[in-house]
Motif scaffolding. Structure first.
Motif, short mmCIF file in Angstrom:
data_model
loop_
_atom_site.label_atom_id
_atom_site.label_comp_id
_atom_site.label_asym_id
_atom_site.label_seq_id
_atom_site.Cartn_x
_atom_site.Cartn_y
_atom_site.Cartn_z
N GLU A 54 -5.66 -0.53 23.38
CA GLU A 54 -6.55 0.21 24.26
C GLU A 54 -6.26 -0.05 25.73
O GLU A 54 -6.46 0.84 26.56
CB GLU A 54 -8.01 -0.12 23.95
N PRO B 196 -0.94 12.17 31.14
CA PRO B 196 -1.04 10.90 30.41
C PRO B 196 0.30 10.51 29.79
O PRO B 196 1.15 11.36 29.54
CB PRO B 196 -2.06 11.21 29.31
N ILE C 225 -8.68 13.46 19.82
CA ILE C 225 -8.15 12.28 20.51
C ILE C 225 -6.80 12.60 21.16
O ILE C 225 -5.94 13.21 20.56
CB ILE C 225 -7.94 11.14 19.50
N SER D 125 -4.86 10.56 27.07
CA SER D 125 -5.20 10.52 28.48
C SER D 125 -5.90 9.24 28.89
O SER D 125 -5.81 8.82 30.04
CB SER D 125 -6.07 11.72 28.83
N LYS D 126 -6.63 8.63 27.97
CA LYS D 126 -7.35 7.42 28.32
C LYS D 126 -7.68 6.67 27.05
O LYS D 126 -7.48 7.19 25.95
CB LYS D 126 -8.62 7.77 29.09
N PRO D 127 -8.20 5.45 27.19
CA PRO D 127 -8.49 4.67 25.99
C PRO D 127 -9.34 5.45 24.99
O PRO D 127 -10.23 6.22 25.38
CB PRO D 127 -9.25 3.46 26.54
N ILE D 128 -9.07 5.25 23.71
CA ILE D 128 -9.74 6.02 22.67
C ILE D 128 -11.23 5.72 22.64
O ILE D 128 -12.04 6.61 22.39
CB ILE D 128 -9.10 5.72 21.30
N PHE D 129 -11.61 4.47 22.93
CA PHE D 129 -13.05 4.17 22.85
C PHE D 129 -13.83 4.99 23.86
O PHE D 129 -14.95 5.43 23.60
CB PHE D 129 -13.31 2.66 22.99
N LEU D 130 -13.23 5.29 25.00
CA LEU D 130 -13.90 6.14 25.99
C LEU D 130 -14.02 7.57 25.46
O LEU D 130 -15.01 8.25 25.69
CB LEU D 130 -13.11 6.16 27.31
N ALA E 170 -16.82 7.70 22.97
CA ALA E 170 -18.10 7.68 23.67
C ALA E 170 -18.39 9.07 24.26
O ALA E 170 -19.51 9.57 24.16
CB ALA E 170 -18.08 6.62 24.77
N GLU E 171 -17.36 9.70 24.84
CA GLU E 171 -17.57 11.02 25.44
C GLU E 171 -17.92 12.08 24.40
O GLU E 171 -18.73 12.97 24.66
CB GLU E 171 -16.32 11.45 26.20
N GLU F 165 -21.47 11.65 23.60
CA GLU F 165 -22.25 12.14 24.74
C GLU F 165 -22.32 13.66 24.75
O GLU F 165 -23.39 14.25 24.95
CB GLU F 165 -21.63 11.66 26.06
N THR G 81 -11.79 0.05 17.40
CA THR G 81 -11.79 0.93 18.56
C THR G 81 -13.02 1.84 18.56
O THR G 81 -13.68 2.03 19.58
CB THR G 81 -10.52 1.80 18.57
N LEU H 238 -20.31 0.89 23.68
CA LEU H 238 -20.40 1.25 25.09
C LEU H 238 -21.70 2.01 25.34
O LEU H 238 -22.41 1.78 26.33
CB LEU H 238 -19.19 2.11 25.46
N LEU H 239 -22.02 2.93 24.41
CA LEU H 239 -23.23 3.74 24.57
C LEU H 239 -24.49 2.93 24.26
O LEU H 239 -25.57 3.22 24.78
CB LEU H 239 -23.15 4.97 23.68
#
Lengths: 321, 132
Positions: A220, A280, B2, B5-10, B13-14, B17, B47, B54-55
Motif C-alpha cells: 500500500e 498513476p 480498483i 492511482s492511489k492506495p487500495i484502502f483509500l 473507503a471512497e 463513502e 487492505t 479508516l471510516l
C-alpha cells in the motif's frame, strides 16, 4: 505487530561452477512476519528461487544466516513440517497420479484439508487418476496449486505456480487463495513476474534484482508512491526539477517522467495549471523501472534493457481528498 | 473499480463513502464485511480492513460487536458537507480551465450548467460506482 517468522541476514550464495561470475545472492537481508501475503518479485535469474530453496533447506547458503520460526531450517523437522514449498517444476514419482500426490501431502501436512483438495481439483478440472507424467504443463501446475492451498501450512511458498495455467485458471487460483487465506490466515510467499495479476493480493512486496534486494515495503505504501508526469518537455522539466527521477522518456517535444514521491493537492493543481498530465504508476511499472534503473546505475551492458514499458493509460488523475 | 492511482484502502473507503452519499447504503444499515470486500474486489483482506477502519476512525462507520460494521447516523450529511468543500477545487477549477482553453465564456458556461442541472432531473445514481 505481527510476529517475525523468517529472519535472513547477509545471505550470500555462489553456485558452484559460476566461476568469478556474480553471486546468485549478494548479502540479502529481510524478514517476514506471520499471517501476511508477501510478493517476492524480480526478473528471471534474480535470485527468487534460490532464496526460497535456502529457506526450505533445499539449498545451502554460501554465507549469512537464515532463521525460520526462530531456528535453522536445515534438517530440522520441527521447522520443515510447518512449511509447504510449491516449486515451479515439482517432480513426482513416475507412477504417481494426482490422488497419490494428495495422499502423500495429507500424511505430511497436519492441517491438510482433503475436501478442499477435492473441490479445487474439480475447479481446475484435474484428472485425478491420470499419471502426473502424462498431465499437461497447466495440469501439473494445478496439482501444485491444490497441494499448496489444501496443505494450509503455516508458511507456504509458491514459486511461480502459474506456468501453463490459462488466464481463467490463474484467476481461479488467485480467488481461491484470497478466499482460503481470509478464512485461515497464514503466511504466504508468492513469487511471480506477472506482477499486475497478483499486485492487489499482496500485503508486502520484496523485489530482488541481480541477487540484491531493491525494494522491501508495504504494497500500500508503494501504490501511489510514484507518479508519471507527461506533457511539453520544457514544462515537465520545470515541474520535476529537484525530484528523484525513476524513469524518463521523450517523444518529440513531449516528455514523460516518472518521479518518486507523493504529490500534494497543491502540486497536483500546479501540474494541472501547467497543462501536465499526471498518471498513476502501477506496481509492475514501478518494479520494471526500479529494476532497469538499478541495471543502469550498475553500468552493466544489458542495463539499458529496452523495456520502455509505454505509459499506456495516461488517464488523467484527479486530485482527491 | 480498483486502479493504481492511489492506495487500495483509500479506494475502498471512497467506494463506501460514495454508496453512503448516493443512499445505496442507508444510515444504520450494515456494510459488507471486510472479507466480502476482499473476495469481491480480489484484494488482500488486510487492505480491505484498513479502508473500513479508516471510516470507523472518521466516525462514518461504527462497529457492533459480533455483528459487523454499520453506517453511523449523520454520516451522509458529514460526507456531503466535506464534498461540497472539495467541489470547487475538484470540479469547478478543471472545468473553468478547460472552458478557457476552448474559449467558452463564463456566460455560456453558466447557461450550459443551468440547462444540464435543470433538465437532468435527479442526477443518476446509476452512473455511480456501487461498491458491492
Amino acid at each position: 505487530m505481527s510476529a517475525e517468522i523468517i529472519r535472513v541476514d547477509g545471505l550470500t550464495k555462489h553456485y558452484r561452477g559460476s566461476g568469478d561470475g556474480a553471486p546468485a545472492l549478494d548479502g540479502v537481508s529481510f524478514s517476514i512476519e506471520a499471517d501476511k501475503i508477501y510478493g517476492l518479485l524480480g526478473r528471471n535469474g534474480a535470485g527468487k528461487t534460490t532464496i526460497m530453496s535456502i529457506l526450505t533447506a533445499q539449498g545451502f547458503a554460501t554465507a549469512g544466516s537464515v532463521r525460520v520460526f526462530g531456528q535453522n531450517p536445515y534438517e530440522n523437522e520441527r521447522v520443515l513440517n510447518r512449511i509447504c514449498f510449491i516449486r515451479e517444476s515439482q517432480k513426482y514419482p513416475d507412477d504417481f497420479n494426482a490422488n497419490h500426490a494428495f495422499k502423500a501431502a495429507a500424511l505430511f501436512f497436519d492441517n491438510w484439508d482433503q475436501s478442499l483438495a477435492m473441490r479445487l481439483a474439480k475447479d481446475f478440472q484435474l484428472p485425478l487418476k491420470r499419471r502426473i507424467k502424462k498431465l499437461s504443463r497447466g495440469q501439473l501446475s494445478a496439482v501444485g496449486v491444490v497441494i499448496g492451498l489444501a496443505s494450509r501450512a503455516e508458511l507456504t511458498f509458491f514459486d511461480e505456480p502459474y506456468l501453463g495455467l490459462d488466464a481463467v485458471a490463474r484467476q481461479l487460483f488467485y480467488d481461491r487463495l484470497v478466499e482460503d487465506y481470509t478464512e485461515y490466515p497464514r503466511t504466504i510467499v508468492l513469487s511471480s513476474h506477472l506482477i499486475d495479476e497478483v499486485a492487489n493480493l499482496l500485503e508486502h512486496v520484496i523485489v530482488i534484482d541481480q541477487g540484491r534486494i531493491i525494494m522491501d515495503d508495504d504494497a500500500e505504501s508503494l501504490r501511489g508512491s510514484a507518479v508519471a508526469v507527461a506533457g511539453q518537455a520544457a514544462r515537465v522539466e520545470v515541474f520535476t526539477a529537484g525530484r528523484t527521477v525513476i524513469h524518463r522518456e521523450g517523444f518529440g517535444a513531449l516528455a514523460s517522467v516518472t518521479i518518486d514521491g507523493v504529490l500534494s493537492a497543491g502540486e497536483r493543481a500546479e501540474a494541472a495549471e501547467l497543462g501536465l498530465e499526471l498518471a498513476p504508476v502501477s506496481l509492475q511499472q514501478l518494479v520494471v523501472r526500479r529494476t532497469i534503473k538499478g541495471a543502469v546505475d550498475d553500468g552493466s551492458a544489458d542495463g539499458a534493457a529496452r523495456q520502455g514499458t509505454k505509459q499506456g493509460d495516461t488517464a488523467r488523475m484527479e486530485a482527491t481528498r | 473499480m480498483i486502479d493504481d492511482s492511489k492506495p487500495i484502502f483509500l479506494q475502498i473507503a471512497e467506494m463506501i463513502e460514495n454508496d453512503i452519499v448516493d443512499g445505496v447504503l442507508a444510515e444504520e444499515s450494515q456494510v459488507p464485511s471486510t472479507n466480502e470486500f476482499a473476495a469481491f474486489h480480489r484484494i488482500n483482506p488486510a487492505t480491505a480492513a484498513k479502508g473500513v477502519n479508516l471510516l470507523v476512525d472518521d466516525g462514518i462507520l461504527y462497529k457492533r460487536r459480533g455483528i459487523g460494521m454499520f453506517v453511523a447516523t449523520g454520516a451522509r450529511d458529514k460526507l456531503v458537507g466535506r464534498r461540497r468543500d472539495e467541489f470547487f477545487v475538484q470540479y469547478v477549477k478543471p472545468l473553468a480551465r478547460e472552458a478557457r482553453k476552448l474559449g467558452i465564456s463564463s456566460g455560456q458556461l453558466a447557461e450550459m450548467l443551468g440547462k444540464e442541472i435543470d433538465t437532468d432531473g435527479a442526477p443518476g445514481p446509476t452512473e455511480r460506482v456501487v461498491a458491492l
